[in-house]
Design an enzyme around this catalytic site. Structure first.
Site, PDB file in Angstrom:
ATOM      1  N   ASP A 115      48.135  29.394  32.455  1.00 49.51           N
ATOM      2  CA  ASP A 115      49.347  30.203  32.687  1.00 49.51           C
ATOM      3  C   ASP A 115      50.508  29.479  33.372  1.00 49.51           C
ATOM      4  O   ASP A 115      51.172  30.062  34.247  1.00 49.51           O
ATOM      5  CB  ASP A 115      49.000  31.460  33.499  1.00 49.51           C
ATOM      6  CG  ASP A 115      47.969  32.341  32.813  1.00 49.51           C
ATOM      7  OD1 ASP A 115      47.555  32.019  31.699  1.00 49.51           O
ATOM      8  OD2 ASP A 115      47.573  33.361  33.420  1.00 49.51           O
ATOM      9  N   GLU A 156      49.384  34.258  29.948  1.00 50.34           N
ATOM     10  CA  GLU A 156      49.137  35.689  30.168  1.00 50.34           C
ATOM     11  C   GLU A 156      50.299  36.459  29.563  1.00 50.34           C
ATOM     12  O   GLU A 156      51.465  36.141  29.821  1.00 50.34           O
ATOM     13  CB  GLU A 156      49.027  35.998  31.671  1.00 50.34           C
ATOM     14  CG  GLU A 156      48.763  37.491  31.932  1.00 50.34           C
ATOM     15  CD  GLU A 156      48.607  37.845  33.412  1.00 50.34           C
ATOM     16  OE1 GLU A 156      48.518  36.927  34.255  1.00 50.34           O
ATOM     17  OE2 GLU A 156      48.596  39.051  33.713  1.00 50.34           O
ATOM     18  N   LYS A 160      46.263  35.526  26.441  1.00 46.25           N
ATOM     19  CA  LYS A 160      45.290  36.425  27.075  1.00 46.25           C
ATOM     20  C   LYS A 160      46.010  37.632  27.691  1.00 46.25           C
ATOM     21  O   LYS A 160      47.050  37.470  28.337  1.00 46.25           O
ATOM     22  CB  LYS A 160      44.490  35.668  28.142  1.00 46.25           C
ATOM     23  CG  LYS A 160      45.316  35.085  29.289  1.00 46.25           C
ATOM     24  CD  LYS A 160      44.428  34.183  30.133  1.00 46.25           C
ATOM     25  CE  LYS A 160      45.080  33.717  31.413  1.00 46.25           C
ATOM     26  NZ  LYS A 160      45.455  34.751  32.357  1.00 46.25           N
ATOM     27  N   LYS A 168      43.596  38.657  33.367  1.00 48.41           N
ATOM     28  CA  LYS A 168      43.642  37.549  34.321  1.00 48.41           C
ATOM     29  C   LYS A 168      42.680  36.429  33.893  1.00 48.41           C
ATOM     30  O   LYS A 168      43.009  35.258  33.998  1.00 48.41           O
ATOM     31  CB  LYS A 168      43.281  38.043  35.735  1.00 48.41           C
ATOM     32  CG  LYS A 168      44.175  39.180  36.237  1.00 48.41           C
ATOM     33  CD  LYS A 168      45.638  38.828  36.191  1.00 48.41           C
ATOM     34  CE  LYS A 168      46.500  39.970  36.714  1.00 48.41           C
ATOM     35  NZ  LYS A 168      47.909  39.823  36.293  1.00 48.41           N
ATOM     36  N   VAL A 184      47.957  28.311  37.457  1.00 43.21           N
ATOM     37  CA  VAL A 184      48.304  29.323  38.463  1.00 43.21           C
ATOM     38  C   VAL A 184      47.777  30.702  38.045  1.00 43.21           C
ATOM     39  O   VAL A 184      47.613  30.967  36.868  1.00 43.21           O
ATOM     40  CB  VAL A 184      49.837  29.382  38.632  1.00 43.21           C
ATOM     41  CG1 VAL A 184      50.359  28.058  39.151  1.00 43.21           C
ATOM     42  CG2 VAL A 184      50.571  29.785  37.354  1.00 43.21           C
ATOM     43  N   THR A 185      47.553  31.571  39.059  1.00 43.00           N
ATOM     44  CA  THR A 185      47.520  31.260  40.472  1.00 43.00           C
ATOM     45  C   THR A 185      46.064  31.062  40.915  1.00 43.00           C
ATOM     46  O   THR A 185      45.156  31.623  40.290  1.00 43.00           O
ATOM     47  CB  THR A 185      48.164  32.387  41.333  1.00 43.00           C
ATOM     48  OG1 THR A 185      47.403  33.608  41.151  1.00 43.00           O
ATOM     49  CG2 THR A 185      49.599  32.644  40.930  1.00 43.00           C
ATOM     50  N   CYS A 212      44.404  34.209  38.315  1.00 43.79           N
ATOM     51  CA  CYS A 212      43.930  33.830  36.977  1.00 43.79           C
ATOM     52  C   CYS A 212      43.017  32.609  36.979  1.00 43.79           C
ATOM     53  O   CYS A 212      42.105  32.519  36.151  1.00 43.79           O
ATOM     54  CB  CYS A 212      45.119  33.649  36.044  1.00 43.79           C
ATOM     55  SG  CYS A 212      45.950  35.218  35.735  1.00 43.79           S
ATOM     56  N   GLN A 250      28.472  27.708  49.121  1.00 38.51           N
ATOM     57  CA  GLN A 250      27.075  27.969  48.727  1.00 38.51           C
ATOM     58  C   GLN A 250      26.590  26.984  47.661  1.00 38.51           C
ATOM     59  O   GLN A 250      26.006  27.374  46.647  1.00 38.51           O
ATOM     60  CB  GLN A 250      26.929  29.404  48.221  1.00 38.51           C
ATOM     61  CG  GLN A 250      27.344  30.460  49.241  1.00 38.51           C
ATOM     62  CD  GLN A 250      27.133  31.859  48.708  1.00 38.51           C
ATOM     63  OE1 GLN A 250      25.993  32.276  48.508  1.00 38.51           O
ATOM     64  NE2 GLN A 250      28.212  32.580  48.484  1.00 38.51           N
TER      65      GLN A 250
HETATM   66  N1  TIU Z   1      48.344  33.901  35.996  1.00 38.24           N
HETATM   67  C1  TIU Z   1      48.228  34.710  37.044  1.00 38.24           C
HETATM   68  O1  TIU Z   1      47.657  34.359  38.070  1.00 38.24           O
HETATM   69  N2  TIU Z   1      48.836  35.956  36.946  1.00 38.24           N
HETATM   70  C2  TIU Z   1      49.303  36.672  38.015  1.00 38.24           C
HETATM   71  O2  TIU Z   1      49.835  37.764  37.861  1.00 38.24           O
HETATM   72  N3  TIU Z   1      49.166  36.089  39.227  1.00 38.24           N
HETATM   73  C3  TIU Z   1      49.645  36.523  40.423  1.00 38.24           C
HETATM   74  O3  TIU Z   1      49.278  35.925  41.428  1.00 38.24           O
HETATM   75  N4  TIU Z   1      50.491  37.531  40.466  1.00 38.24           N
END
Ligand code: TIU
Length: 243
Positions: free
Chosen positions: A29, A77, A134, A137, A162-163, A167, A207
């Site tokens: 993403d 996304e 996709k 997430k 990210v993030t 995701c 772990q």
């Molecule tokens: N790609 C992804 O992490 N989508 C989000 O909406 N992330 C946020 O942290 N908002």
């Protein structure tokens, strides 16, 4: 297994070993909506500069991965223009005046085909690199990623993007349950919230590596450079027949 083709990368909780032929770089993403001013991320009140620090390290890793001829896969996304794959709860969550599917500065927010939905130019996919669209997430949910990886014979993933806690973390957990090993280079993933970034990485490697490994891109670059520049052993030439 042919151990000559195994690369070893320093990582936590212990070194990550992978075979280049069966390991893909999965970039999650890196879209304009999340990284550029005016996108969905900023609209949610986030500081996009927290994510932009990952662009340089991702560029270097992507260049090395491509140069070695290894598999790259990108994800985005987003939703269909008719929003039929957008869960109503995702549409209204946050009670914002402008939400997914509405017009934003870079086109309709998180809608496929719009400028904001596209991958940032710095990491733009090349034609042979699959791009997974996709709706959720996780990159495995409601996508053909698992089939594509199976057809390619991929068993391990370097996951960036990210993030970190949303995701990337969701995808690493999904991958883990499907039998993939994941290494996450910390400098190639980012969060709008530094504390969530730190905790997101700790959750992966705790772990004994409950979901995977955490490392950094420099260590991967070192392993690639060592492996691919290593002089190949020459086959012994046939003994010449003496007349
Ligand atoms: N790609 C992804 O992490 N989508 C989000 O909406 N992330 C946020 O942290 N908002």
């Amino acid at each position: 297994m042919n151990t000559k083709n195994i690369l070893v990368v320093e990582a936590e909780p212990y070194p990550f070993e992978f075979s280049p032929a069966t390991c893909a770089l999965l970039i999650i993403d890196m879209q304009r909506d999340f990284l550029e001013p005016g996108g969905f991320g900023e609209m949610l009140g986030n500081d996009v500069s927290q994510l932009r620090r990952t662009i340089g390290p991702n560029q270097r890793l992507l260049a090395a991965w491509r140069a070695a001829g290894l598999q790259v896969i990108h994800t985005r996304e987003g939703h269909r223009p008719d929003l039929t794959d957008l869960p109503p709860v995702k549409k209204i969550r946050g009670r914002s005046k402008t939400t997914i599917g509405d017009s934003g500065p870079m086109g309709r927010i998180l809608v496929r085909g719009e400028n904001g939905h596209d991958i940032i130019p710095e990491l733009y996919p090349l034609p042979p690199e699959p791009v997974i669209d996709k709706p959720g997430k996780g990159a495995f949910y409601a996508t053909d990623l698992h089939s594509i990886l199976q057809h390619l014979g991929i068993r391990q993933l370097i996951v960036t993007g990210v993030t970190t806690e949303v995701c990337v973390n969701t995808t690493v957990r999904e991958a883990n349950d499907r039998g993939y090993d994941c290494l996450v280079p910390a400098d190639c993933v980012g969060s709008y919230f530094p504390e969530f970034h730190d905790m997101g990485l700790k959750m992966i490697k705790a772990q004994g590596g409950i979901f995977g490994w955490v490392g950094d891109s420099a260590k991967i670059l070192t392993a690639l450079a060592f492996h691919f520049r290593r002089p190949q052993k020459l086959k012994p030439s046939k003994p010449r027949r003496t007349p």
